[in-house]
Design a protein around this motif. Structure first.
Motif, short mmCIF file in Angstrom:
data_model
loop_
_atom_site.label_atom_id
_atom_site.label_comp_id
_atom_site.label_asym_id
_atom_site.label_seq_id
_atom_site.Cartn_x
_atom_site.Cartn_y
_atom_site.Cartn_z
N ALA A 20 0.82 -1.22 0.00
CA ALA A 20 0.00 0.00 0.00
C ALA A 20 0.85 1.27 0.00
N VAL A 21 1.89 1.29 0.81
CA VAL A 21 2.70 2.52 0.87
C VAL A 21 3.52 2.74 -0.40
N SER A 22 3.63 1.70 -1.22
CA SER A 22 4.34 1.86 -2.49
C SER A 22 3.43 2.37 -3.61
N LEU A 23 2.14 2.50 -3.31
CA LEU A 23 1.21 3.01 -4.32
C LEU A 23 1.48 4.48 -4.61
N PRO A 24 1.14 4.92 -5.82
CA PRO A 24 1.37 6.33 -6.16
C PRO A 24 0.50 7.26 -5.32
N ASN A 25 0.98 8.46 -5.10
CA ASN A 25 0.23 9.46 -4.34
C ASN A 25 -0.73 10.21 -5.27
N THR A 26 -1.70 9.44 -5.77
CA THR A 26 -2.78 9.99 -6.58
C THR A 26 -4.07 9.79 -5.80
N PHE A 27 -5.16 10.36 -6.28
CA PHE A 27 -6.44 10.18 -5.60
C PHE A 27 -6.76 8.69 -5.48
N LEU A 28 -6.65 7.95 -6.59
CA LEU A 28 -6.95 6.52 -6.57
C LEU A 28 -5.94 5.76 -5.72
N GLY A 29 -4.66 6.05 -5.89
CA GLY A 29 -3.63 5.37 -5.11
C GLY A 29 -3.85 5.55 -3.62
N ASN A 30 -4.18 6.76 -3.20
CA ASN A 30 -4.39 7.03 -1.78
C ASN A 30 -5.67 6.37 -1.26
N HIS A 31 -6.69 6.33 -2.10
CA HIS A 31 -7.93 5.67 -1.69
C HIS A 31 -7.71 4.17 -1.46
N ILE A 32 -7.10 3.52 -2.44
CA ILE A 32 -6.84 2.08 -2.33
C ILE A 32 -5.86 1.80 -1.20
N LYS A 33 -4.89 2.68 -1.02
CA LYS A 33 -3.91 2.54 0.06
C LYS A 33 -4.64 2.43 1.40
N GLY A 34 -5.56 3.35 1.65
CA GLY A 34 -6.31 3.33 2.91
C GLY A 34 -7.17 2.08 3.06
N GLN A 35 -7.84 1.71 1.98
CA GLN A 35 -8.70 0.52 2.02
C GLN A 35 -7.90 -0.74 2.30
N LEU A 36 -6.77 -0.90 1.62
CA LEU A 36 -5.96 -2.11 1.79
C LEU A 36 -5.35 -2.17 3.18
N ILE A 37 -4.89 -1.05 3.68
CA ILE A 37 -4.33 -1.04 5.04
C ILE A 37 -5.40 -1.40 6.05
N ARG A 38 -6.59 -0.81 5.92
CA ARG A 38 -7.67 -1.11 6.87
C ARG A 38 -8.10 -2.58 6.82
N SER A 39 -8.33 -3.08 5.61
CA SER A 39 -8.86 -4.45 5.50
C SER A 39 -7.82 -5.49 5.91
N SER A 40 -6.57 -5.30 5.50
CA SER A 40 -5.56 -6.32 5.81
C SER A 40 -5.19 -6.33 7.29
N THR A 41 -5.12 -5.17 7.92
CA THR A 41 -4.83 -5.16 9.36
C THR A 41 -6.03 -5.69 10.14
N SER A 42 -7.21 -5.51 9.60
CA SER A 42 -8.41 -6.05 10.23
C SER A 42 -8.42 -7.58 10.19
N VAL A 43 -7.86 -8.16 9.13
CA VAL A 43 -7.76 -9.62 9.06
C VAL A 43 -6.99 -10.13 10.27
N ALA A 44 -5.83 -9.54 10.51
CA ALA A 44 -4.97 -9.98 11.62
C ALA A 44 -5.63 -9.70 12.97
N ALA A 45 -6.17 -8.51 13.14
CA ALA A 45 -6.77 -8.15 14.44
C ALA A 45 -8.00 -9.00 14.74
N ASN A 46 -8.85 -9.20 13.75
CA ASN A 46 -10.07 -9.98 13.99
C ASN A 46 -9.78 -11.47 14.12
N TYR A 47 -8.73 -11.96 13.45
CA TYR A 47 -8.39 -13.37 13.67
C TYR A 47 -7.95 -13.57 15.12
N ARG A 48 -7.17 -12.63 15.65
CA ARG A 48 -6.77 -12.72 17.06
C ARG A 48 -8.02 -12.77 17.95
#
Length: 118
Positions: A20-48
């Motif tokens: 996610a942090v390697s995505l371009p700093n464009t509107f789309l890149g930043n939107h997907i960056k936030g979504q991917l960070i939220r969903s993937s960290t949620s996988v780990a947190a909710n599995y715990r």
């Protein structure tokens, strides 16, 4: 198995954050960056959270959230590829891990649902 999956989900989250942090700093890149960070960290947190669930019903509810979040993570990674933001080759291992985790968690939910009916 529980500790293995805790480690795998945490590594998955770390790897998705790195992508996610390697995505371009464009509107789309930043939107997907936030979504991917939220969903993937949620996988780990909710599995715990599933690991300390106090009832079968709670486990099923929490594992269902994990399934949704890993599927959303998969979607974001695929979307990154589809939009040409990052080459497929860079994302293949994460796509594979998302697929494997999805199958594992769906199987766990099915087993829990079967055992819950008995």
């Amino acid at each position: 198995m529980t500790n293995d999956l805790k480690g795998r989900t945490k590594t998955f989250a770390h790897d998705c954050v790195k992508l996610a942090v390697s995505l371009p700093n464009t509107f789309l890149g930043n939107h997907i960056k936030g979504q991917l960070i939220r969903s993937s960290t949620s996988v780990a947190a909710n599995y715990r959270a599933t690991c300390i669930a106090q009832s079968k019903k709670s486990f099923i509810s929490k594992i269902s959230i994990v399934v949704e979040e890993v599927d959303e993570s998969h979607f974001c990674i695929q979307f990154i590829i589809d939009e040409g933001l990052i080459p497929r080759e860079t994302c293949n291992s994460l796509l594979n891990e998302a697929n494997q985790l999805t199958r594992i968690f769906i199987s766990s939910r099915k087993t829990a649902n079967l055992n819950n009916k008995n």
